[in-house]
Design an enzyme around this catalytic site. Structure first.
Site, PDB file in Angstrom:
ATOM      1  N   TYR A 184      33.890  35.926  54.773  1.00  0.00           N
ATOM      2  CA  TYR A 184      35.230  35.715  54.221  1.00  0.00           C
ATOM      3  C   TYR A 184      35.321  36.331  52.824  1.00  0.00           C
ATOM      4  CZ  TYR A 184      35.676  32.105  57.850  1.00  0.00           C
ATOM      5  OH  TYR A 184      35.716  31.424  59.046  1.00  0.00           O
TER       6      TYR A 184
ATOM      7  N   PHE B  91      42.477  46.486  40.207  1.00  0.00           N
ATOM      8  CA  PHE B  91      41.095  46.209  40.590  1.00  0.00           C
ATOM      9  C   PHE B  91      40.363  47.509  40.914  1.00  0.00           C
ATOM     10  CE2 PHE B  91      37.586  44.750  43.253  1.00  0.00           C
ATOM     11  CZ  PHE B  91      37.152  43.633  42.554  1.00  0.00           C
TER      12      PHE B  91
ATOM     13  N   LEU C 224      22.441  53.324  28.294  1.00  0.00           N
ATOM     14  CA  LEU C 224      22.250  54.298  27.217  1.00  0.00           C
ATOM     15  C   LEU C 224      22.260  53.663  25.832  1.00  0.00           C
ATOM     16  CD1 LEU C 224      24.389  57.312  28.489  1.00  0.00           C
ATOM     17  CD2 LEU C 224      21.899  57.056  28.543  1.00  0.00           C
TER      18      LEU C 224
ATOM     19  N   GLU D 283      40.581  39.498  37.610  1.00  0.00           N
ATOM     20  CA  GLU D 283      41.529  40.258  38.433  1.00  0.00           C
ATOM     21  C   GLU D 283      41.614  39.665  39.841  1.00  0.00           C
ATOM     22  OE1 GLU D 283      44.463  42.461  38.369  1.00  0.00           O
ATOM     23  OE2 GLU D 283      43.105  43.234  36.839  1.00  0.00           O
TER      24      GLU D 283
ATOM     25  N   GLU E 247      48.804  35.533  42.721  1.00  0.00           N
ATOM     26  CA  GLU E 247      49.987  36.297  43.124  1.00  0.00           C
ATOM     27  C   GLU E 247      50.255  36.166  44.619  1.00  0.00           C
ATOM     28  OE1 GLU E 247      49.471  40.309  41.774  1.00  0.00           O
ATOM     29  OE2 GLU E 247      49.990  39.791  39.708  1.00  0.00           O
TER      30      GLU E 247
ATOM     31  N   LYS F 176      52.496  33.470  37.992  1.00  0.00           N
ATOM     32  CA  LYS F 176      52.028  34.859  37.966  1.00  0.00           C
ATOM     33  C   LYS F 176      51.689  35.297  36.543  1.00  0.00           C
ATOM     34  CE  LYS F 176      54.089  36.738  42.150  1.00  0.00           C
ATOM     35  NZ  LYS F 176      54.838  37.876  42.681  1.00  0.00           N
TER      36      LYS F 176
ATOM     37  N   SER G  67      48.164  36.809  34.980  1.00  0.00           N
ATOM     38  CA  SER G  67      48.053  37.991  34.127  1.00  0.00           C
ATOM     39  C   SER G  67      47.361  37.659  32.810  1.00  0.00           C
ATOM     40  CB  SER G  67      49.440  38.570  33.843  1.00  0.00           C
ATOM     41  OG  SER G  67      50.023  39.040  35.027  1.00  0.00           O
TER      42      SER G  67
ATOM     43  N   TRP H 276      31.941  43.962  23.253  1.00  0.00           N
ATOM     44  CA  TRP H 276      31.480  45.352  23.174  1.00  0.00           C
ATOM     45  C   TRP H 276      31.523  45.860  21.736  1.00  0.00           C
ATOM     46  CZ3 TRP H 276      29.853  49.240  26.642  1.00  0.00           C
ATOM     47  CH2 TRP H 276      29.599  48.770  27.935  1.00  0.00           C
TER      48      TRP H 276
END
Length: 122
Positions: free
Chosen positions: A15, A30, A46, A68, A75, A93, A97, A111
């Site tokens: 599934y 996605f 790297l 996502e 949704e 919705k 988001s 990062w």
């Protein structure tokens, strides 16, 4: 109480894979985020950072994919419940988001922090 079949690892995994294939086929965001994954992995390898930092970099990006998927699920359920515009449907919705947005923001912060602390140390 829900009637639900006995847990079966292989059936449940099928599934999950079915859902993954569906998201890849139908969700443009996605697909884009997944297409960036090889470049992210190469960049991680790297970078001259510790293994823990590399894991953090990977997890922070992978969480975007998870967010996502959650957004897509929200949704789809909303679209299943109503095809008409409804304020609560729109708000649900929007929350989906927001989950993706927050995942992206946290990944950017992680990062940037790791990259800039590495640059200033060396």
């Amino acid at each position: 109480m829900r009637r639900q079949p006995k847990y079966n690892f292989f059936k449940n995994s099928s599934y999950a894979l079915k859902g993954l294939v569906d998201i890849i086929k139908t969700e443009t965001s996605f697909k884009i985020e997944l297409a960036l994954l090889p470049f992210i992995v190469i960049a991680i390898f790297l970078l001259d950072v510790s293994n823990i930092e590399k894991i953090l970099l990977f997890i922070s990006y992978f969480f975007i994919l998870i967010a996502e998927a959650i957004n897509s699920a929200i949704e789809r359920v909303v679209d299943l419940v109503t095809i008409e515009h409804h304020e609560m449907a729109g708000r649900a919705k929007d929350v989906g988001s927001t989950i993706v947005f927050l995942a992206i923001v946290q990944a950017i912060f992680i990062w940037l922090y790791i990259i800039f602390t590495t640059i200033t140390i060396t």
